[in-house]
Design a protein around this motif. Structure first.
Motif, PDB file in Angstrom:
ATOM      1  N   GLY A   1       0.748  -1.188  -0.056  1.00  0.00           N
ATOM      2  CA  GLY A   1       0.048   0.027   0.013  1.00  0.00           C
ATOM      3  C   GLY A   1       0.919   1.218   0.088  1.00  0.00           C
ATOM      4  N   ARG A   2       2.116   1.220   0.473  1.00  0.00           N
ATOM      5  CA  ARG A   2       2.961   2.452   0.248  1.00  0.00           C
ATOM      6  C   ARG A   2       4.149   2.265  -0.683  1.00  0.00           C
ATOM      7  NH1 ARG A   2       3.795   2.742   6.618  1.00  0.00           N
ATOM      8  NH2 ARG A   2       3.861   0.437   6.488  1.00  0.00           N
ATOM      9  N   ARG A   3       4.601   0.957  -0.693  1.00  0.00           N
ATOM     10  CA  ARG A   3       5.825   0.849  -1.540  1.00  0.00           C
ATOM     11  C   ARG A   3       5.809  -0.711  -2.336  1.00  0.00           C
ATOM     12  NH1 ARG A   3       7.122   0.249   3.556  1.00  0.00           N
ATOM     13  NH2 ARG A   3       7.413   2.401   3.751  1.00  0.00           N
ATOM     14  N   ALA A   4       6.509  -0.799  -3.321  1.00  0.00           N
ATOM     15  CA  ALA A   4       6.438  -2.173  -4.215  1.00  0.00           C
ATOM     16  C   ALA A   4       7.730  -2.795  -4.298  1.00  0.00           C
ATOM     17  CB  ALA A   4       5.861  -1.893  -5.537  1.00  0.00           C
ATOM     18  N   THR A   5       7.956  -4.008  -4.335  1.00  0.00           N
ATOM     19  CA  THR A   5       9.091  -4.825  -4.586  1.00  0.00           C
ATOM     20  C   THR A   5       9.067  -5.291  -5.861  1.00  0.00           C
ATOM     21  OG1 THR A   5       9.370  -5.229  -2.546  1.00  0.00           O
ATOM     22  CG2 THR A   5      10.650  -6.621  -4.027  1.00  0.00           C
TER      23      THR A   5
END
Length: 401
Positions: free
Chosen positions: A104-108
């Motif tokens: 919800g805030r960052r992606a890998t």
């Protein structure tokens, strides 16, 4: 809009861009323009930022650029982004990718060579359009051209899943609607409404960045009204209510009539109740700069009486224009926009020479002189001398009595 070919806009002829395409194998289908530049070119809007998507791995992009003598800056290496610095400006080159995990805030991400996979991880269909740098041929995997034609803002895939991947997409949905859209996709609107509380998990800086961009968009007032009706602001900015939307609508009309560029801080002030403490709280919550917070507080505060010039002198031109436009005083705002704010041609030392004692007595007298100077419309130095003589004489009589 030409539905099949990217317009031959000026930005496509920026110095060094053709060569960058050659270096990145555009002629072999290895690299394409993507995102905002493609979208805005199709809408015949100015293009500032150019993005290129590529099948090359990030390390290979760096190697190709350096061998070609093009400066390469690894601005977002973990996410596959390299900035190619051309003489005509930077171009971001990003390896095709797919999301591995999101919170919800960052992606890998993992890198891929599949154009459709890369398109599928983007937010809205109008942002997932690609174009061949040489021929202008367009590639549309999710109906973005039809949505752009209809000015419809639509998530790619399941809106709830896209919001779960990045909660900021709620605000981006409305910002894109305010900038480009006439039609909110019903499923997207329902998803944003249902998940509005997810905004609480975001940093306030990210919220502020999106909100301030939204507020200066073409249809900001209409879209903010929709957001208030849908309760989007309640989890993070409950101070924004229907009354604020009415003020924003009026301000937008005043800005247009005065020929003023829409201003995000001024428009945020319109949305807030006329209470300095509330403005201070909202400014702190959004982590605005000190200057932005001061301006926000001033804009919602009761302003001192007097002429528009007096207001601009006491508060500064920018805040003076804010208050006048917020009050619908269009001609008054125009009268001070380029007004050269004068400096009072008198010092405390000149009052001491007239017989006053240094300290509070001089400060009080100087304020009195300044108040009269402002009230008389900023007369010249000769008139100031007369005012100073009168004020000092009155002060000395008061001391003697």
């Amino acid at each position: 809009m030409d539905g099949m070919i990217l317009p031959n806009a000026d930005w496509r002829h920026r110095d060094g861009l053709d060569r960058l395409g050659e270096v990145l194998g555009a002629d072999k289908g290895l690299s394409r323009f993507v995102g905002g530049a493609v979208r805005d070119a199709l809408l015949e809007l100015p293009v500032a930022d150019i993005d290129i998507a590529t099948r090359h791995q990030p390390e290979d992009v760096i190697d190709l650029l350096r061998r070609a003598g093009i400066r390469a800056v690894p601005t977002g290496l973990a996410h596959g982004t390299i900035t190619a610095v051309l003489e005509s400006g930077p171009v971001e080159v990003t390896t095709l990718r797919r999301d591995v995990s999101t919170d919800g805030r960052r992606a890998t991400v993992a890198f891929t060579d599949d154009w459709r996979e890369d398109a599928a991880r983007r937010d809205f269909t109008m942002n997932a359009l690609y174009a061949d740098p040489r021929t202008g041929e367009l590639f549309d995997y999710f109906g973005g051209l039809a949505d752009l034609e209809a000015r419809r803002v639509r998530f790619i895939g399941d809106p709830l899943q896209r919001i779960a991947e990045d909660h900021l997409r709620i605000l981006r949905f409305f910002r894109f609607l305010a900038r480009f859209g006439d039609v909110p996709d019903p499923a997207g609107l329902e998803a944003c409404t249902a998940r509005a509380k997810d905004l609480m998990a975001l940093s306030r800086e990210r919220i502020a960045d999106e909100l301030l961009k939204l507020l200066v968009a073409k249809h900001a007032a209409r879209v903010v009204r929709l957001m208030v009706d849908r309760g989007i602001f309640l989890p993070v900015l409950p101070e924004i209510a229907a009354e604020g939307v009415e003020r924003l609508d009026g301000l937008a009309t005043s800005e247009s009539a005065a020929g003023e560029t829409p201003d995000a801080i001024r428009r945020l002030a319109a949305l807030l109740p006329p209470d300095p403490a509330t403005a201070d709280s909202v400014g702190a919550r959004l982590k605005l700069s000190n200057a932005q917070r001061r301006r926000l507080i001033t804009a919602v505060s009761p302003f001192p009486p007097g002429t528009p010039q007096a207001l601009a002198y006491r508060l500064g031109t920018e805040s003076g224009v804010d208050i006048l436009l917020l009050g619908g005083r269009i001609e008054d705002a125009a009268s001070v926009r380029d007004w050269p704010v004068p400096r009072i041609p008198l010092t405390g030392g000149a009052l001491v020479e007239r017989g006053l004692s240094k300290g509070p007595e001089v400060a009080r007298a100087l304020r009195t002189v300044e108040d009269r100077w402002i009230a008389e419309g900023f007369p010249d130095a000769a008139r100031i001398e007369v005012i100073a003589d009168e004020v000092v004489a009155q002060a000395l009589r008061s001391v003697k009595s």
